[in-house]
Scaffold this active site. Structure first.
Site, PDB file in Angstrom:
ATOM      1  CG  HIS A 112       5.319   4.544   4.431  1.00  0.00           C
ATOM      2  ND1 HIS A 112       3.977   4.618   4.758  1.00  0.00           N
ATOM      3  CD2 HIS A 112       5.397   3.686   3.381  1.00  0.00           C
ATOM      4  CE1 HIS A 112       3.282   3.849   3.942  1.00  0.00           C
ATOM      5  NE2 HIS A 112       4.117   3.268   3.097  1.00  0.00           N
ATOM      6  CE  LYS A 169      -1.073   0.854  -3.142  1.00  0.00           C
ATOM      7  NZ  LYS A 169       0.082   1.120  -2.330  1.00  0.00           N
ATOM      8  NE  ARG A 219       4.607  -3.836   3.211  1.00  0.00           N
ATOM      9  CZ  ARG A 219       3.395  -4.380   3.123  1.00  0.00           C
ATOM     10  NH1 ARG A 219       2.847  -4.945   4.153  1.00  0.00           N
ATOM     11  NH2 ARG A 219       2.725  -4.338   1.989  1.00  0.00           N
ATOM     12  CB  SER A 278      -0.954   2.301   3.972  1.00  0.00           C
ATOM     13  OG  SER A 278       0.202   3.089   4.061  1.00  0.00           O
TER      14      SER A 278
END
Length: 150
Positions: free
Chosen positions: A17, A41, A90, A127
């Site tokens: 990040h 999440k 990613r 994360s």
């Protein structure tokens, strides 16, 4: 002034990040890191803790602000006069998901989405991976910026 919003749950804020934010500052005059609430999440740290941690990472960088928000990212961007949304990618599956969001945002607003691909050495950092390591007692400090407390 060219403003962009870099949205995410940032739970936790990783070196990936930070790299995306640093690179976005090469393109934009001001970057607003927006910590959004995502029902899909898991929660973990409080949003106020994440705001403090991210502000500490960018201490002294006046071109970055950090705020929490609810609702649509395009509405948050509009409220702050930002014409762009930054998204990090990613892998290919990230692009498919993010492209759909970008297309939707373009259909309902005049806000452009800018994709920045992860550097190869950071592409595996997420994360959720950091949370998994931490929950199993592993030292994940190399995956989070120094000023993030874990």
């Amino acid at each position: 002034m060219r403003k962009a919003v870099f949205p995410g749950s940032f739970n936790p804020f990783t070196i990936g990040h930070k790299d995306i934010a640093d690179r976005a500052l090469k393109i934009f005059d001001h970057l607003i890191i927006g910590i959004g609430y995502n029902i899909h999440k898991s929660s973990g740290d409080t949003i106020s803790d994440r705001i403090k941690e991210i502000k500490a990472v960018f201490d002294g960088e006046e071109r970055i602000s950090v705020e929490a928000y609810e609702g649509l990212t395009v509405d948050f961007a509009r409220r702050h006069g930002a014409g762009f949304i930054i998204r990090g990618l990613r892998e290919v599956k990230d692009f498919e998901y993010e492209r759909n969001l970008a297309d939707t945002n373009a259909a309902i607003s005049d806000i452009e989405t800018v994709f920045l691909t992860a550097r190869p050495e950071l592409g595996f950092v997420s994360s959720s991976m950091v949370r998994e390591l931490l929950s199993n007692g592993y030292d994940a400090s190399r995956f989070i910026p120094n000023k993030v407390n874990r």
